[in-house]
Design an enzyme around this catalytic site. Structure first.
Site, mmCIF file in Angstrom:
data_model
loop_
_atom_site.group_PDB
_atom_site.id
_atom_site.type_symbol
_atom_site.label_atom_id
_atom_site.label_comp_id
_atom_site.label_asym_id
_atom_site.label_seq_id
_atom_site.Cartn_x
_atom_site.Cartn_y
_atom_site.Cartn_z
ATOM 1 N N CYS A 57 -2.041 -1.241 -1.952
ATOM 2 C CA CYS A 57 -2.870 -1.146 -3.152
ATOM 3 C C CYS A 57 -2.716 0.208 -3.860
ATOM 4 C CB CYS A 57 -4.313 -1.460 -2.767
ATOM 5 S SG CYS A 57 -5.246 -2.093 -4.147
ATOM 6 N N ARG A 71 -1.925 -1.191 -13.086
ATOM 7 C CA ARG A 71 -3.149 -1.000 -12.297
ATOM 8 C C ARG A 71 -4.203 -2.027 -12.694
ATOM 9 N NH1 ARG A 71 -5.225 4.856 -12.820
ATOM 10 N NH2 ARG A 71 -6.597 4.111 -11.162
ATOM 11 N N HIS A 82 -4.570 -5.794 0.847
ATOM 12 C CA HIS A 82 -5.068 -4.955 1.951
ATOM 13 C C HIS A 82 -4.919 -5.653 3.301
ATOM 14 C CE1 HIS A 82 -7.275 -1.765 -0.306
ATOM 15 N NE2 HIS A 82 -7.214 -2.659 -1.273
ATOM 16 N N GLU A 120 -5.020 -4.435 6.147
ATOM 17 C CA GLU A 120 -5.895 -3.787 7.147
ATOM 18 C C GLU A 120 -7.297 -4.399 7.156
ATOM 19 O OE1 GLU A 120 -5.185 -2.656 4.237
ATOM 20 O OE2 GLU A 120 -6.875 -1.546 3.397
HETATM 21 N N1 GLN Z 1 -7.610 0.107 -8.678
HETATM 22 C C1 GLN Z 1 -7.197 1.122 -7.746
HETATM 23 C C2 GLN Z 1 -6.233 2.109 -8.404
HETATM 24 O O1 GLN Z 1 -5.797 1.881 -9.481
HETATM 25 C C3 GLN Z 1 -6.535 0.506 -6.541
HETATM 26 C C4 GLN Z 1 -7.532 -0.365 -5.832
HETATM 27 C C5 GLN Z 1 -7.392 -0.404 -4.341
HETATM 28 O O2 GLN Z 1 -6.680 0.401 -3.721
HETATM 29 N N2 GLN Z 1 -8.118 -1.295 -3.732
HETATM 30 O O3 GLN Z 1 -5.956 3.122 -7.832
#
Ligand code: GLN
Length: 190
Positions: free
Chosen positions: A78, A105, A168, A170
């Protein structure tokens, strides 16, 4: 096997849980000196703008970039994927820029801010994927291997020793991606 988990901000504890469950020693990375002697690296989810700023302030950005370029295996999730990306849609300054992809993003939009599915990843089926304000990859150079797509968007890739995911792992019980990181580290050591 010592795996460094970037511990400046975000969801790093869960990665440490998964990796220690697999028998790894984990180092929480909070300063450049912590990078010493690690065999692999985890870049967790969180807020990429904050993480990038801290990496610069702490003098960790350049050393980490050099280590990845030198072949250090990385699992990025992420916000971690955003840190690795060579380009960020909207013209934001890239961070480590070791992965030749463009990311957008918060790309799944408001309604899909968070969601969970199970899907295919490379040869694997039924991989749980939890997305939280997730990015996706809008463009990948030909050398980048696409491992998974969701709603026609690229959400998992491999490039050299870098595994980068928009979701994610994890936060789910499936440990295959963490084990893959360990295997990359073992082959590099051998
Ligand atoms: N929206 C976050 C970013 O742009 C990433 C979100 C996440 O790691 N769950 O950094």
């Amino acid at each position: 096997m010592k795996i460094g988990v970037l511990a400046l901000q975000g969801a790093f504890i869960e990665h440490i849980g998964a990796l220690t469950g697999l028998g790894c020693e984990c180092a929480e990375l909070r300063q450049a000196a912590d990078l010493e002697g690690i065999d692999a690296l985890v870049l967790p989810g969180g807020e990429s703008t904050v993480q990038g700023k801290l990496l610069r302030q702490l003098g960790m950005l350049e050393p980490i970039k050099a280590m990845i370029k030198d072949g250090l295996p990385v699992l990025a999730t992420c916000a971690g994927l955003i840190l690795l990306a060579g380009k960020i849609e909207g013209g934001e300054t890239p961070h480590l820029a070791t992965l030749p992809v463009t990311v957008a993003r918060n790309a799944f939009g408001r309604q899909l801010a968070s969601f969970h599915i199970r899907g295919k990843l490379g040869e694997w089926t039924d991989v749980p994927m939890t997305f939280i304000r997730a990015p996706y990859i809008t463009k990948a150079e030909p050398a980048v291997e696409v491992l998974a797509t969701v709603r026609n968007h690229i959400v998992a890739v491999k490039y050299k020793n870098q595994l980068a995911l928009a979701f994610h792992p994890e936060l789910d019980e499936d440990i295959r991606l963490h084990r893959w990181l360990m295997q990359l580290a073992e082959s590099r050591k051998a």
